[in-house]
Design a protein around this motif. Structure first.
Motif, PDB file in Angstrom:
ATOM      1  N   ASP A  30      -6.564   3.097 -12.728  1.00 51.26           N
ATOM      2  CA  ASP A  30      -6.366   2.207 -13.884  1.00 51.26           C
ATOM      3  C   ASP A  30      -4.908   2.223 -14.332  1.00 51.26           C
ATOM      4  OD1 ASP A  30      -9.050   1.477 -14.017  1.00 51.26           O
ATOM      5  OD2 ASP A  30      -9.553   3.036 -15.471  1.00 51.26           O
ATOM      6  N   TYR A  31      -4.328   3.427 -14.371  1.00 53.43           N
ATOM      7  CA  TYR A  31      -2.925   3.531 -14.770  1.00 53.43           C
ATOM      8  C   TYR A  31      -2.025   2.743 -13.826  1.00 53.43           C
ATOM      9  CZ  TYR A  31       1.781   5.183 -14.299  1.00 53.43           C
ATOM     10  OH  TYR A  31       3.138   5.204 -14.126  1.00 53.43           O
ATOM     11  N   LEU A  32      -2.199   2.919 -12.517  1.00 58.95           N
ATOM     12  CA  LEU A  32      -1.329   2.235 -11.549  1.00 58.95           C
ATOM     13  C   LEU A  32      -1.374   0.726 -11.741  1.00 58.95           C
ATOM     14  CD1 LEU A  32      -2.118   4.317  -8.338  1.00 58.95           C
ATOM     15  CD2 LEU A  32       0.066   4.281  -9.571  1.00 58.95           C
ATOM     16  N   VAL A  33      -2.574   0.196 -11.927  1.00 58.97           N
ATOM     17  CA  VAL A  33      -2.704  -1.256 -12.079  1.00 58.97           C
ATOM     18  C   VAL A  33      -2.140  -1.700 -13.422  1.00 58.97           C
ATOM     19  CG1 VAL A  33      -4.356  -3.156 -12.223  1.00 58.97           C
ATOM     20  CG2 VAL A  33      -4.639  -1.382 -10.486  1.00 58.97           C
ATOM     21  N   SER A  34      -2.359  -0.902 -14.471  1.00 56.87           N
ATOM     22  CA  SER A  34      -1.802  -1.259 -15.783  1.00 56.87           C
ATOM     23  C   SER A  34      -0.283  -1.253 -15.758  1.00 56.87           C
ATOM     24  CB  SER A  34      -2.312  -0.293 -16.863  1.00 56.87           C
ATOM     25  OG  SER A  34      -1.693   0.982 -16.751  1.00 56.87           O
ATOM     26  N   ALA A  35       0.306  -0.416 -14.872  1.00 53.30           N
ATOM     27  CA  ALA A  35       1.767  -0.358 -14.725  1.00 53.30           C
ATOM     28  C   ALA A  35       2.278  -1.398 -13.723  1.00 53.30           C
ATOM     29  CB  ALA A  35       2.193   1.035 -14.287  1.00 53.30           C
ATOM     30  N   ARG A  36       1.408  -2.308 -13.332  1.00 54.26           N
ATOM     31  CA  ARG A  36       1.737  -3.462 -12.480  1.00 54.26           C
ATOM     32  C   ARG A  36       2.080  -3.081 -11.041  1.00 54.26           C
ATOM     33  NH1 ARG A  36       1.818  -7.819 -15.717  1.00 54.26           N
ATOM     34  NH2 ARG A  36       2.252  -7.533 -17.924  1.00 54.26           N
ATOM     35  N   HIS A  37       1.482  -2.000 -10.557  1.00 48.83           N
ATOM     36  CA  HIS A  37       1.617  -1.673  -9.139  1.00 48.83           C
ATOM     37  C   HIS A  37       0.553  -2.442  -8.367  1.00 48.83           C
ATOM     38  CE1 HIS A  37       4.676   1.312  -9.820  1.00 48.83           C
ATOM     39  NE2 HIS A  37       3.925   1.888 -10.744  1.00 48.83           N
ATOM     40  N   ARG A  38       0.986  -3.147  -7.350  1.00 48.28           N
ATOM     41  CA  ARG A  38       0.078  -4.029  -6.609  1.00 48.28           C
ATOM     42  C   ARG A  38      -0.052  -3.656  -5.140  1.00 48.28           C
ATOM     43  NH1 ARG A  38      -1.171  -4.544 -10.938  1.00 48.28           N
ATOM     44  NH2 ARG A  38      -1.266  -6.383 -12.282  1.00 48.28           N
ATOM     45  N   HIS A  39       0.802  -2.759  -4.644  1.00 49.09           N
ATOM     46  CA  HIS A  39       0.697  -2.327  -3.243  1.00 49.09           C
ATOM     47  C   HIS A  39       1.012  -0.823  -3.217  1.00 49.09           C
ATOM     48  CE1 HIS A  39       1.857  -2.990   1.282  1.00 49.09           C
ATOM     49  NE2 HIS A  39       0.889  -2.103   1.112  1.00 49.09           N
ATOM     50  N   VAL A  40      -0.032  -0.029  -3.037  1.00 48.28           N
ATOM     51  CA  VAL A  40       0.079   1.422  -3.148  1.00 48.28           C
ATOM     52  C   VAL A  40      -0.077   2.043  -1.768  1.00 48.28           C
ATOM     53  CG1 VAL A  40      -0.879   3.499  -4.205  1.00 48.28           C
ATOM     54  CG2 VAL A  40      -0.860   1.339  -5.487  1.00 48.28           C
ATOM     55  N   ALA A  41       0.892   2.878  -1.391  1.00 51.68           N
ATOM     56  CA  ALA A  41       0.817   3.613  -0.128  1.00 51.68           C
ATOM     57  C   ALA A  41       0.317   5.026  -0.394  1.00 51.68           C
ATOM     58  CB  ALA A  41       2.177   3.650   0.555  1.00 51.68           C
ATOM     59  N   LEU A  42      -0.501   5.541   0.516  1.00 53.89           N
ATOM     60  CA  LEU A  42      -0.990   6.914   0.459  1.00 53.89           C
ATOM     61  C   LEU A  42      -0.487   7.649   1.686  1.00 53.89           C
ATOM     62  CD1 LEU A  42      -4.795   6.164  -0.217  1.00 53.89           C
ATOM     63  CD2 LEU A  42      -2.924   6.210  -1.888  1.00 53.89           C
ATOM     64  N   VAL A  43       0.139   8.810   1.502  1.00 56.16           N
ATOM     65  CA  VAL A  43       0.452   9.677   2.633  1.00 56.16           C
ATOM     66  C   VAL A  43      -0.502  10.862   2.534  1.00 56.16           C
ATOM     67  CG1 VAL A  43       2.382  10.798   1.399  1.00 56.16           C
ATOM     68  CG2 VAL A  43       2.204  10.985   3.888  1.00 56.16           C
ATOM     69  N   ILE A  44      -1.265  11.104   3.609  1.00 59.45           N
ATOM     70  CA  ILE A  44      -2.447  11.959   3.532  1.00 59.45           C
ATOM     71  C   ILE A  44      -2.391  13.068   4.574  1.00 59.45           C
ATOM     72  CG2 ILE A  44      -4.980  11.972   3.606  1.00 59.45           C
ATOM     73  CD1 ILE A  44      -4.731   8.832   3.340  1.00 59.45           C
ATOM     74  N   GLU A  45      -2.703  14.285   4.137  1.00 58.83           N
ATOM     75  CA  GLU A  45      -3.036  15.393   5.032  1.00 58.83           C
ATOM     76  C   GLU A  45      -4.543  15.570   4.965  1.00 58.83           C
ATOM     77  OE1 GLU A  45      -0.007  18.922   5.743  1.00 58.83           O
ATOM     78  OE2 GLU A  45      -0.422  18.685   3.614  1.00 58.83           O
ATOM     79  N   PRO A  46      -5.270  15.095   5.966  1.00 57.69           N
ATOM     80  CA  PRO A  46      -6.730  15.080   5.842  1.00 57.69           C
ATOM     81  C   PRO A  46      -7.324  16.474   5.653  1.00 57.69           C
ATOM     82  CG  PRO A  46      -6.014  13.702   7.676  1.00 57.69           C
ATOM     83  CD  PRO A  46      -4.811  14.491   7.230  1.00 57.69           C
ATOM     84  N   ASP A  47      -8.121  16.631   4.612  1.00 54.07           N
ATOM     85  CA  ASP A  47      -8.990  17.787   4.417  1.00 54.07           C
ATOM     86  C   ASP A  47     -10.056  17.350   3.426  1.00 54.07           C
ATOM     87  OD1 ASP A  47      -7.938  17.942   1.821  1.00 54.07           O
ATOM     88  OD2 ASP A  47      -7.085  19.935   2.054  1.00 54.07           O
ATOM     89  N   ARG A  48     -10.920  18.262   3.026  1.00 56.72           N
ATOM     90  CA  ARG A  48     -12.038  17.874   2.163  1.00 56.72           C
ATOM     91  C   ARG A  48     -11.557  17.217   0.865  1.00 56.72           C
ATOM     92  NH1 ARG A  48     -17.413  19.557   1.650  1.00 56.72           N
ATOM     93  NH2 ARG A  48     -17.154  21.059   3.345  1.00 56.72           N
ATOM     94  N   TYR A  49     -10.498  17.761   0.261  1.00 56.03           N
ATOM     95  CA  TYR A  49     -10.031  17.256  -1.034  1.00 56.03           C
ATOM     96  C   TYR A  49      -9.210  15.981  -0.895  1.00 56.03           C
ATOM     97  CZ  TYR A  49      -7.359  17.185  -5.425  1.00 56.03           C
ATOM     98  OH  TYR A  49      -6.770  16.804  -6.602  1.00 56.03           O
ATOM     99  N   TRP A  50      -8.164  16.016  -0.047  1.00 61.33           N
ATOM    100  CA  TRP A  50      -7.291  14.849   0.075  1.00 61.33           C
ATOM    101  C   TRP A  50      -8.034  13.660   0.670  1.00 61.33           C
ATOM    102  CZ3 TRP A  50      -3.770  15.690  -3.117  1.00 61.33           C
ATOM    103  CH2 TRP A  50      -3.069  16.889  -3.184  1.00 61.33           C
ATOM    104  N   SER A  51      -8.894  13.904   1.638  1.00 61.61           N
ATOM    105  CA  SER A  51      -9.638  12.799   2.243  1.00 61.61           C
ATOM    106  C   SER A  51     -10.597  12.173   1.236  1.00 61.61           C
ATOM    107  CB  SER A  51     -10.410  13.290   3.473  1.00 61.61           C
ATOM    108  OG  SER A  51      -9.518  13.758   4.467  1.00 61.61           O
ATOM    109  N   ALA A  52     -11.219  13.006   0.389  1.00 59.14           N
ATOM    110  CA  ALA A  52     -12.083  12.467  -0.660  1.00 59.14           C
ATOM    111  C   ALA A  52     -11.279  11.612  -1.627  1.00 59.14           C
ATOM    112  CB  ALA A  52     -12.780  13.600  -1.405  1.00 59.14           C
TER     113      ALA A  52
END
Length: 371
Positions: free
Chosen positions: A143-165
């Motif tokens: 909600d915060y990201l969209v309220s701050a007018r971010h429209r294209h969000v990139a995720l850099v991920i190290e897959p594990d139980r927490y980050w993947s969730a």
């Protein structure tokens, strides 16, 4: 002649309470230090007030170092030493392991800080949580990201139980709110190639760090900040590492203006204010939300022991009915989005620090509107 005898009241046996916190590396020991401080303060205050039914709490605080196996070993120790409950832990994957072992031992576990929805696999009244579930607090971050007018969000991920969730949740939440998501798996990148990939993706306006800390998070922040092509790109840390003093020590000005989640109300009440002052004195710095979570989790166990009785079964039975005055509001528990009992909901904020010379100055950017 009257012979006077002195009698001493029998010493009441202490009530043992197990506690888990990451106090050394590779665990996030900065958070663990605050968590432990909150737990210890609550125990000290309860004992100073006469304990529970005149019985003091004996705290068994163990260092998990962020390792699930160490948490499992500690829970087994607590069970063997007749602890009435376990509190604590910060890392979700560690809390998941601890919760599973606590259920096997029929030992109540009040989880302080881990947010993973599936902190326990099957429905149980033995595990309760004072932190919000990830599906709730990360939706507030979206909600915060969209309220701050971010429209294209990139995720850099190290897959594990927490980050993947977390990635799965954002993959759902952001498009529902009108934002695009692009994902990069860290194993296939280094700092330079990530910046190139971000530029190639076109109009990315926010990058979220779903990776380990301090590395590779610190190196990724430095690489992005050093690339003039990415000037103005918002870096975000939903997991909250950007609140820690070490973040500033490692990154300086590069670490400024990185929004993170924290679980505090807009204004602390009298109890929260008093506890904040004591924690700051004990820690030598302002208390993070993690310290309040530690304090509150002990208060939950203490109230359950007062209401139900100071043994495991009665504490577990009382968790579903207690109402506890905590530092951040009145806590009660019901089945949440996962299989555990959940305080629905702790207050949730998105905040940032903007001046490395004033690490105590935190700006609240967004809140969940519940408090």
């Amino acid at each position: 002649m009257t012979i006077q005898t002195t009698s001493t009241a029998p010493v009441k046996q202490p009530i043992r309470l197990g506690a888990l916190a990451p106090l050394t590396r590779p665990g996030f020991f900065e958070a663990g230090r605050h968590l432990g401080a909150g737990i210890e303060l609550a125990v000290d205050e309860i004992n100073a007030a006469g304990g529970i039914g005149g019985r003091p709490i004996e705290l068994l605080l163990r260092d998990t170092a962020g390792a699930p196996g160490r948490a499992v070993d500690a829970v087994r120790e607590f069970a063997a030493r007749d602890a009435v409950a376990v509190v604590g832990e910060y890392h979700s994957v560690v809390a998941h392991a601890a919760a599973g072992e606590a259920v096997k031992a029929r030992l109540p576990f009040v989880c302080s800080s881990a947010v993973l929805d599936a902190v326990v696999e099957s429905p149980t009244d033995l595990v309760a949580r004072v932190a919000p579930a990830q599906s709730y607090c990360w939706s507030v971050y979206a909600d915060y990201l969209v309220s701050a007018r971010h429209r294209h969000v990139a995720l850099v991920i190290e897959p594990d139980r927490y980050w993947s969730a977390g990635a799965r949740l954002l993959r759902t939440f952001l498009p529902e709110r009108g934002a695009r998501v692009t994902e990069f798996e860290y194993a296939s990148l280094n700092g330079t190639s990530l910046t190139d990939a971000l530029v190639a993706a076109g109009d990315v306006d926010a990058l979220l760090l779903l990776v380990g800390y301090p590395e590779p998070a610190v190196s990724l922040v430095k690489a992005v900040r050093a690339d003039p092509r990415l000037a103005g790109l918002r870096i975000g840390d939903p997991a909250g590492r950007a609140e820690s003093p070490q973040w500033w020590a490692l990154l300086g000005e590069d670490g400024a203006d990185v929004p993170f989640l924290r679980y505090l109300p807009a204004r602390l009440g009298p109890l929260g204010t008093r506890v904040a002052e004591r924690l700051a004195g004990n820690l030598g710095e302002p208390a993070s939300f993690v310290a309040f979570e530690g304090y509150d989790s002990v208060q939950v166990v203490a109230e359950a022991a007062r209401v139900g009785g100071p043994d495991r079964r009665r504490v577990a039975e009382a968790l579903t009915s207690v109402k506890v005055a905590g530092t951040r509001g009145t806590m009660s528990f019901a089945r949440g989005s996962g299989a555990d009992l959940q305080w629905t909901w702790p207050p949730v904020q998105v905040a940032s620090r903007r001046d490395p010379r004033r690490p105590e100055a935190i700006s609240v950017l967004f809140d969940d509107g519940v408090r």
